[in-house]
Design an enzyme around this catalytic site. Structure first.
Site, PDB file in Angstrom:
ATOM      1  N   SER A   1       0.851  -1.181   0.000  1.00 44.57           N
ATOM      2  CA  SER A   1       0.000   0.000   0.000  1.00 44.57           C
ATOM      3  C   SER A   1       0.883   1.226   0.000  1.00 44.57           C
ATOM      4  O   SER A   1       2.086   1.148   0.219  1.00 44.57           O
ATOM      5  CB  SER A   1      -0.896   0.022   1.231  1.00 44.57           C
ATOM      6  OG  SER A   1      -0.117   0.352   2.358  1.00 44.57           O
ATOM      7  N   LYS A   2       0.291   2.333  -0.230  1.00 43.69           N
ATOM      8  CA  LYS A   2       1.027   3.582  -0.273  1.00 43.69           C
ATOM      9  C   LYS A   2       1.774   3.860   1.033  1.00 43.69           C
ATOM     10  O   LYS A   2       2.876   4.384   1.031  1.00 43.69           O
ATOM     11  CB  LYS A   2       0.045   4.726  -0.559  1.00 43.69           C
ATOM     12  CG  LYS A   2       0.744   6.006  -0.935  1.00 43.69           C
ATOM     13  CD  LYS A   2       0.516   6.332  -2.377  1.00 43.69           C
ATOM     14  CE  LYS A   2       1.335   7.549  -2.759  1.00 43.69           C
ATOM     15  NZ  LYS A   2       0.990   8.079  -4.046  1.00 43.69           N
ATOM     16  N   ARG A   3       1.145   3.482   2.120  1.00 44.83           N
ATOM     17  CA  ARG A   3       1.789   3.699   3.421  1.00 44.83           C
ATOM     18  C   ARG A   3       3.041   2.857   3.560  1.00 44.83           C
ATOM     19  O   ARG A   3       3.892   3.115   4.383  1.00 44.83           O
ATOM     20  CB  ARG A   3       0.841   3.264   4.552  1.00 44.83           C
ATOM     21  CG  ARG A   3      -0.397   4.072   4.605  1.00 44.83           C
ATOM     22  CD  ARG A   3      -1.351   3.495   5.647  1.00 44.83           C
ATOM     23  NE  ARG A   3      -2.422   4.439   5.879  1.00 44.83           N
ATOM     24  CZ  ARG A   3      -2.300   5.501   6.671  1.00 44.83           C
ATOM     25  NH1 ARG A   3      -1.188   5.707   7.320  1.00 44.83           N
ATOM     26  NH2 ARG A   3      -3.293   6.345   6.827  1.00 44.83           N
ATOM     27  N   ASN A   4       3.070   1.825   2.782  1.00 50.09           N
ATOM     28  CA  ASN A   4       4.103   0.811   2.950  1.00 50.09           C
ATOM     29  C   ASN A   4       5.085   0.864   1.784  1.00 50.09           C
ATOM     30  O   ASN A   4       5.315  -0.120   1.102  1.00 50.09           O
ATOM     31  CB  ASN A   4       3.399  -0.544   3.028  1.00 50.09           C
ATOM     32  CG  ASN A   4       4.289  -1.581   3.667  1.00 50.09           C
ATOM     33  OD1 ASN A   4       5.400  -1.281   4.070  1.00 50.09           O
ATOM     34  ND2 ASN A   4       3.818  -2.793   3.732  1.00 50.09           N
TER      35      ASN A   4
END
Length: 483
Positions: free
Chosen positions: A256-259
């Site tokens: 994900s974008k956070r990751n």
RNA sequence: GGCCCCGUCGUCUAGUGGCCUAGGACUCUGGCUUCUCAAGCCAGCUACGCGGGUUCGAAUCCCGUCGGGGCUACCA
């Protein structure tokens, strides 16, 4: 002669295509090309609340940029189109009606609230959640009554008792007891089709022979097979299923974008080569089998087989992508390196697009080719060639103010001023002769001040080459200014 | 919770019963080379989740266990 292989990549563009999607697309594409079959690109946009035209166009652009060309799909058409599910609604409606007529499907009048309550109840009672079949056998009268109450209906597929067994080429035989596959919705109350309907209908109509897709769809396969049965497809005509392992982010967390960064367009903007991304992604869940990892798209096509895909998930490691990209940049011919670099710079609007600037970049490229990882490093490395004077970096200011430094710079100036031929050999000869041989300085001590005066930084492309590119006047001017 | 899938160095992987005192790549560490940074070369660290079987012999087969993930939607 067995029938032609037909593989599809069918994303639901609810955002930018990410590296996980593309790994699937790559395997689909490579398998089609390897077998000499057809690669079909289909857009699954039945959820118009989440899919936008912008994302669809983005998906098309990304596929093209990566070189994953399709034989049938958006822009190119094909014999089984259209390839946007939103343009095939009449087809799904027709099949839904057929299933209704065959009693394979039925109208369900339960409201979302009632279903939610049902799930709560099941959860509390520790039962397997799922539709309880309440509307399975409604009489016409009951249906009319519901309608009169103002209720709208979804169309639900009837799941018979028994089990679905199928062979997944990556995982072997998989079976699902229908006790855990409840009746599922095919058509929403507003009449629009769901994935469960569209995917199966399209795979049949588009004569898809191999379904290679993400592992998250493994447990929806029994539902897909149920639709095949209702469509009258014989078991030997079911596509071959292969559920690809996930591509995950750090810490085993879903990508994900956070990751970390996941969107392919981000990697494009950073100056990664499309073939590096493909090469790296190909290594996630698949391997050529020998020790060679840096492979071309053509080699991937030649070597790719599904039986070498394995079942366990892989972590996306940007470091290894970097290493591969750097390798691929180094392997580019000088012509190609220039063309790719300049196209990238223009596309990203990093340096003004004119012939003069292109020539400056072209002159620099040979000496930086083996020291960049991504194309976006070029402007910073080229900066000293684009300005009249350079700003000395903060960390070197103290060193540059020392007496010994000034002495070196003065000596260097004396040597280069009289030079008639401004080339690498002459520069190196006079500077080494004076500073290393006459003065006995260590090269790193002797050249650092010149490097900083000329480029502004203690890290730069090779010094003499850089000075040649800069030209005599600007070199003299910058060294003088540092005195 | 239920169902399904998965489990080799930090990461990606090779490995399909003996060639494995487990190989390669990336990362990391040290060294060589060197005008800086890179590149290149050399060396080093680190893995078969665990427990039982089967077998003369298991990373490879079986069972269990633990751990991770997915699904369980009028998303896909």
């Amino acid at each position: 002669m067995s029938k032609e292989v037909r593989v599809r990549f069918a994303p639901s563009p609810t955002g930018d295509l990410h590296v996980g999607n593309i790994r699937t697309a790559l395997f689909d594409w490579a398998y089609a090309r390897h077998t000499g079959g057809k690669f079909i690109f289909r857009i699954e946009d039945t959820d118009r609340e989440r899919v936008t035209d912008q994302y669809i166009q983005g998906a098309i652009d990304t596929m093209k940029w990566l070189g994953l060309d399709w034989d049938e799909g958006p822009e190119v058409g094909g014999p089984h189109g259209p390839y946007l599910q939103s343009q095939r609604l009449d087809i799904y409606a027709k099949w839904a009606q057929t299933f209704l007529d065959q009693k394979d499907a039925y109208y369900c009048f339960c409201t979302p609230e009632e279903l939610e309550a049902l799930r709560e109840e099941q959860k509390k009672a520790n039962q397997a959640p799922g539709y309880n079949g309440k509307c399975r056998n409604l009489t016409l009268e009951q249906q009319t009554e519901f309608k009169n109450q103002g209720r709208s209906a979804v169309i639900r597929m009837r799941m018979p008792e028994g089990e679905t067994k199928f062979v997944d080429v990556i995982r072997g035989e998989v079976s699902f007891d229908h006790k855990f596959v409840p009746d599922f919705v095919l058509v929403r109350a507003d009449g629009s089709p769901l994935y469960t309907l569209a995917v199966a209908v399209d795979d049949v109509l588009m004569k898809v022979t191999h379904v290679l897709r993400g592992e998250d769809l493994l447990s929806s396969t029994p539902r897909q097979i149920r639709v095949y049965q209702a469509m009258g497809v014989q078991e030997e005509d079911y596509p071959v299923f292969a559920h690809l392992p996930f591509v995950m982010g750090k810490d085993n967390a879903k990508l994900s974008k956070r990751n970390g960064e996941v969107s392919v367009s981000w990697y494009r903007a950073q100056g990664y080569l499309p073939e590096s991304i493909c090469n790296y992604l190909a290594l996630l869940g698949w391997s050529p089998g020998d020790d060679k990892e840096n492979i071309s798209m053509q080699e991937l096509v030649n070597l790719f087989t599904v039986d070498r895909v394995h079942a366990s998930p892989a972590r996306f490691d940007p470091k290894k992508l970097d290493a591969l990209n750097a390798d691929k940049i180094r392997a580019l011919s000088s012509e190609e390196f220039l063309e790719r670099s300049w196209n990238y710079i223009v596309e990203q609007n990093l340096i003004e697009n004119n012939q003069g600037n292109k020539e400056i970049i072209a002159s620099l490229l040979p000496i930086i080719q083996e020291r960049i990882v991504t194309l976006n490093e070029i402007p910073a490395m080229a900066n000293f060639l684009f300005v009249e004077q350079v700003e000395i970096e903060e960390e070197s200011k103290e060193m540059m103010s020392k007496v010994e430094t000034k002495e070196i710079l003065q000596a260097a100036l004396n040597q280069i001023k009289p030079l008639n031929t401004w080339d690498k050999e002459n520069l190196e000869n006079v500077l080494r002769g004076e500073l290393i041989e006459n003065r006995g300085l260590k090269p790193r001590i002797a050249f650092a001040p010149i490097r900083i005066a000329v480029t502004g930084s203690h890290i730069s492309p090779p010094l003499f080459e850089s000075m040649v590119l800069l030209g005599k006047d600007r070199c003299i001017s910058r060294i003088s200014k540092s005195l």
